[in-house]
Design a protein around this motif. Structure first.
Motif, mmCIF file in Angstrom:
data_model
loop_
_atom_site.group_PDB
_atom_site.id
_atom_site.type_symbol
_atom_site.label_atom_id
_atom_site.label_comp_id
_atom_site.label_asym_id
_atom_site.label_seq_id
_atom_site.Cartn_x
_atom_site.Cartn_y
_atom_site.Cartn_z
ATOM 1 N N PRO A 63 49.537 54.912 51.103
ATOM 2 C CA PRO A 63 50.610 54.480 50.203
ATOM 3 C C PRO A 63 50.228 53.194 49.496
ATOM 4 C CG PRO A 63 51.185 54.018 52.488
ATOM 5 C CD PRO A 63 49.926 54.821 52.527
ATOM 6 N N SER A 64 50.581 53.094 48.222
ATOM 7 C CA SER A 64 50.206 51.910 47.445
ATOM 8 C C SER A 64 51.269 50.823 47.497
ATOM 9 C CB SER A 64 49.949 52.299 45.984
ATOM 10 O OG SER A 64 51.110 52.860 45.406
ATOM 11 N N TYR A 65 52.463 51.151 47.952
ATOM 12 C CA TYR A 65 53.541 50.171 47.944
ATOM 13 C C TYR A 65 53.567 49.391 49.243
ATOM 14 C CZ TYR A 65 54.830 53.007 43.989
ATOM 15 O OH TYR A 65 54.794 53.690 42.812
ATOM 16 N N THR A 66 53.947 48.129 49.121
ATOM 17 C CA THR A 66 53.847 47.207 50.246
ATOM 18 C C THR A 66 55.184 46.973 50.931
ATOM 19 O OG1 THR A 66 54.117 45.385 48.676
ATOM 20 C CG2 THR A 66 51.873 46.018 49.240
ATOM 21 N N ARG A 67 56.127 47.858 50.739
ATOM 22 C CA ARG A 67 57.462 47.658 51.306
ATOM 23 C C ARG A 67 57.512 47.975 52.794
ATOM 24 N NH1 ARG A 67 58.465 50.663 46.510
ATOM 25 N NH2 ARG A 67 59.262 49.341 44.836
ATOM 26 N N ARG A 68 56.486 48.659 53.309
ATOM 27 C CA ARG A 68 56.553 49.107 54.700
ATOM 28 C C ARG A 68 55.250 48.803 55.441
ATOM 29 N NH1 ARG A 68 60.585 52.879 55.835
ATOM 30 N NH2 ARG A 68 61.823 53.503 54.042
ATOM 31 N N SER A 69 55.356 48.707 56.761
ATOM 32 C CA SER A 69 54.193 48.613 57.623
ATOM 33 C C SER A 69 53.727 50.025 57.955
ATOM 34 C CB SER A 69 54.549 47.878 58.912
ATOM 35 O OG SER A 69 55.489 48.644 59.659
ATOM 36 N N ARG A 70 52.600 50.119 58.640
ATOM 37 C CA ARG A 70 52.117 51.446 59.046
ATOM 38 C C ARG A 70 53.116 52.145 59.959
ATOM 39 N NH1 ARG A 70 46.600 49.602 61.480
ATOM 40 N NH2 ARG A 70 47.931 47.776 61.821
ATOM 41 N N LEU A 71 53.702 51.388 60.897
ATOM 42 C CA LEU A 71 54.686 51.993 61.800
ATOM 43 C C LEU A 71 55.910 52.486 61.033
ATOM 44 C CD1 LEU A 71 54.549 49.555 64.848
ATOM 45 C CD2 LEU A 71 53.933 51.981 64.843
ATOM 46 N N ALA A 157 45.427 30.584 52.384
ATOM 47 C CA ALA A 157 45.649 31.565 51.327
ATOM 48 C C ALA A 157 47.129 31.684 51.000
ATOM 49 C CB ALA A 157 45.109 32.939 51.737
ATOM 50 N N VAL A 158 47.395 32.031 49.755
ATOM 51 C CA VAL A 158 48.703 32.512 49.324
ATOM 52 C C VAL A 158 48.564 34.022 49.186
ATOM 53 C CG1 VAL A 158 50.400 32.580 47.466
ATOM 54 C CG2 VAL A 158 49.387 30.394 48.152
ATOM 55 N N VAL A 159 49.371 34.763 49.917
ATOM 56 C CA VAL A 159 49.335 36.218 49.880
ATOM 57 C C VAL A 159 50.605 36.718 49.207
ATOM 58 C CG1 VAL A 159 49.247 38.343 51.240
ATOM 59 C CG2 VAL A 159 47.942 36.334 51.978
ATOM 60 N N VAL A 160 50.438 37.504 48.146
ATOM 61 C CA VAL A 160 51.587 38.006 47.389
ATOM 62 C C VAL A 160 51.680 39.519 47.568
ATOM 63 C CG1 VAL A 160 52.712 38.168 45.142
ATOM 64 C CG2 VAL A 160 51.350 36.138 45.721
ATOM 65 N N SER A 161 52.816 39.947 48.073
ATOM 66 C CA SER A 161 53.113 41.353 48.276
ATOM 67 C C SER A 161 54.443 41.651 47.589
ATOM 68 C CB SER A 161 53.191 41.636 49.780
ATOM 69 O OG SER A 161 53.436 42.986 50.038
ATOM 70 N N PHE A 162 54.952 42.854 47.768
ATOM 71 C CA PHE A 162 56.245 43.188 47.175
ATOM 72 C C PHE A 162 57.343 42.385 47.849
ATOM 73 C CE2 PHE A 162 60.166 45.678 47.009
ATOM 74 C CZ PHE A 162 60.300 45.815 45.637
ATOM 75 N N PHE A 185 43.894 33.035 46.520
ATOM 76 C CA PHE A 185 45.024 33.736 45.913
ATOM 77 C C PHE A 185 44.772 35.229 46.117
ATOM 78 C CE2 PHE A 185 47.545 34.143 41.633
ATOM 79 C CZ PHE A 185 48.564 34.788 42.308
ATOM 80 N N ILE A 186 45.456 35.820 47.119
ATOM 81 C CA ILE A 186 45.238 37.216 47.495
ATOM 82 C C ILE A 186 46.492 38.026 47.194
ATOM 83 C CG2 ILE A 186 44.719 38.793 49.395
ATOM 84 C CD1 ILE A 186 43.247 36.507 50.772
ATOM 85 N N VAL A 187 46.323 39.168 46.527
ATOM 86 C CA VAL A 187 47.474 40.027 46.220
ATOM 87 C C VAL A 187 47.204 41.422 46.768
ATOM 88 C CG1 VAL A 187 48.050 38.680 44.178
ATOM 89 C CG2 VAL A 187 46.624 40.700 43.925
ATOM 90 N N THR A 188 48.261 42.083 47.169
ATOM 91 C CA THR A 188 48.120 43.400 47.789
ATOM 92 C C THR A 188 48.081 44.534 46.775
ATOM 93 O OG1 THR A 188 50.514 43.588 48.056
ATOM 94 C CG2 THR A 188 49.277 42.640 49.891
ATOM 95 N N SER A 189 48.564 44.293 45.566
ATOM 96 C CA SER A 189 48.657 45.369 44.577
ATOM 97 C C SER A 189 48.851 44.784 43.193
ATOM 98 C CB SER A 189 49.834 46.297 44.917
ATOM 99 O OG SER A 189 50.076 47.235 43.897
ATOM 100 N N LEU A 190 48.458 45.551 42.180
ATOM 101 C CA LEU A 190 48.727 45.173 40.793
ATOM 102 C C LEU A 190 49.733 46.130 40.158
ATOM 103 C CD1 LEU A 190 45.144 44.294 39.487
ATOM 104 C CD2 LEU A 190 46.971 42.708 40.114
ATOM 105 N N GLU A 191 50.497 46.819 40.997
ATOM 106 C CA GLU A 191 51.445 47.822 40.525
ATOM 107 C C GLU A 191 52.549 47.174 39.687
ATOM 108 O OE1 GLU A 191 52.479 51.493 39.847
ATOM 109 O OE2 GLU A 191 50.981 51.106 41.382
#
Length: 303
Positions: A63-71, A157-162, A185-191
């Motif tokens: 999944p590309s979206y960062t709203r959820r963990s693997r669990l 680091a600054v980590v940017v997720s949804f 500056f780390i980001v999880t997605s460019l969506e």
């Protein structure tokens, strides 16, 4: 044009579909836009997954979206009737945490713009997560806030997720931290957005744009597609996987097709998510191996 249209598996005979499937041992599946949309399971998605498993195919969820963990993703799939293990699920947040654990073990603490799921994955990797509440007592006094930020040398680091709760304060903290050149500056997605019930739902990209505008910095690393980090990790965990017999199934030209090309694997684009059927002519000009109207078409032809 005949050559181009030979990629299209939407209206094909059973033999053609079987020939395509015979080239693939491992399917990497986007979830949103392929298996479901929002909280609605697409028709026959469960049956399609089951049919592929019965054919002996390996199924990996990406999944590309960062709203959820693997669990959380595992539970959502389970609620849809799709059984899978956590080890078969790779999320942007879990890959971010794993990347930092492997390649930047010196970073022990990060400032996170993101939800509880992203925080959960980072914490499981042994990374301390600072959030806006950790700076709350300084929120209205910029000089004290800056002093607090500069004194904490452990932040790497600054980590940017949804983040549905993105605020002016979070923007301020991110930009102030990124004034320090030693902080990544780390980001999880460019969506930019997702499509839910035909409507655009903002993604991570608008958050990144605002932070970049204020800080004057672009992200140092994007951990999700089209970066091939995920496939490298997958190969380490499952060395028997053959890239030439692995296929990314997704709904995005800019994310999924580019990820497949960057990873050296096959690609199958569905027209059930971000990419619309009316874009077929444009799709066929891309470097794509297969195009299918929706994921369930595999099940329909096999049956």
């Amino acid at each position: 044009m005949t050559t181009l249209y030979s990629k299209v598996l939407t209206n094909v005979a059973q033999g053609e579909m079987l020939r395509a499937l015979s080239r693939i041992d491992t399917f990497i599946l986007e979830t949103e836009g392929v298996i479901y949309g929002g909280n609605k399971l697409f028709p026959l998605s469960k049956q399609t997954v089951s049919a592929l498993e019965q054919l002996g195919k390996n199924i990996i969820y990406y999944p590309s979206y960062t709203r959820r963990s693997r669990l959380s993703y595992q539970k959502k799939l389970h609620d849809f009737g799709i059984t899978t293990s956590v080890n078969q699920i790779y999320t942007p947040s879990s890959m971010t945490a794993e990347y930092m654990r492997r390649f930047h073990p010196e970073i022990k603490k990060v400032y996170l713009v993101g939800g509880v799921w992203a925080a959960e994955e980072l914490k499981q990797a042994g990374i301390k997560v600072l959030e806006v509440g950790d700076f709350k007592e300084h929120s209205n006094e910029s000089s004290k806030l800056l002093e607090k930020i500069n004194s904490d040398k452990d932040v790497g680091a600054v980590v940017v997720s949804f983040d549905e709760a993105f605020t002016f304060q979070k923007l301020t903290l991110s930009a102030l931290l990124l004034e320090r050149p030693d902080i990544m500056f780390i980001v999880t997605s460019l969506e930019p957005y997702s499509i839910v019930d035909g409507k655009k739902y903002p993604g991570v990209s608008p958050l990144i744009a605002s932070i970049s505008k204020v800080s004057g910095r672009k992200p140092d690393l994007v951990t999700c597609r089209p970066n091939p980090i995920m496939f490298h990790m997958l190969k380490e965990n499952y060395p028997e996987i053959d890239p030439h017999r692995t296929c990314m199934v997704g709904d995005s030209i800019t994310k999924d097709l580019k990820f497949a090309n960057n990873s050296g694997i096959l690609s199958m684009l569905t027209l059930s998510g971000i990419t619309m059927p009316q874009q077929l002519e444009h799709v066929l000009s891309q470097n794509v191996d297969f195009v299918i109207h929706d994921f369930s078409r595999i099940y329909q032809i096999l049956n």
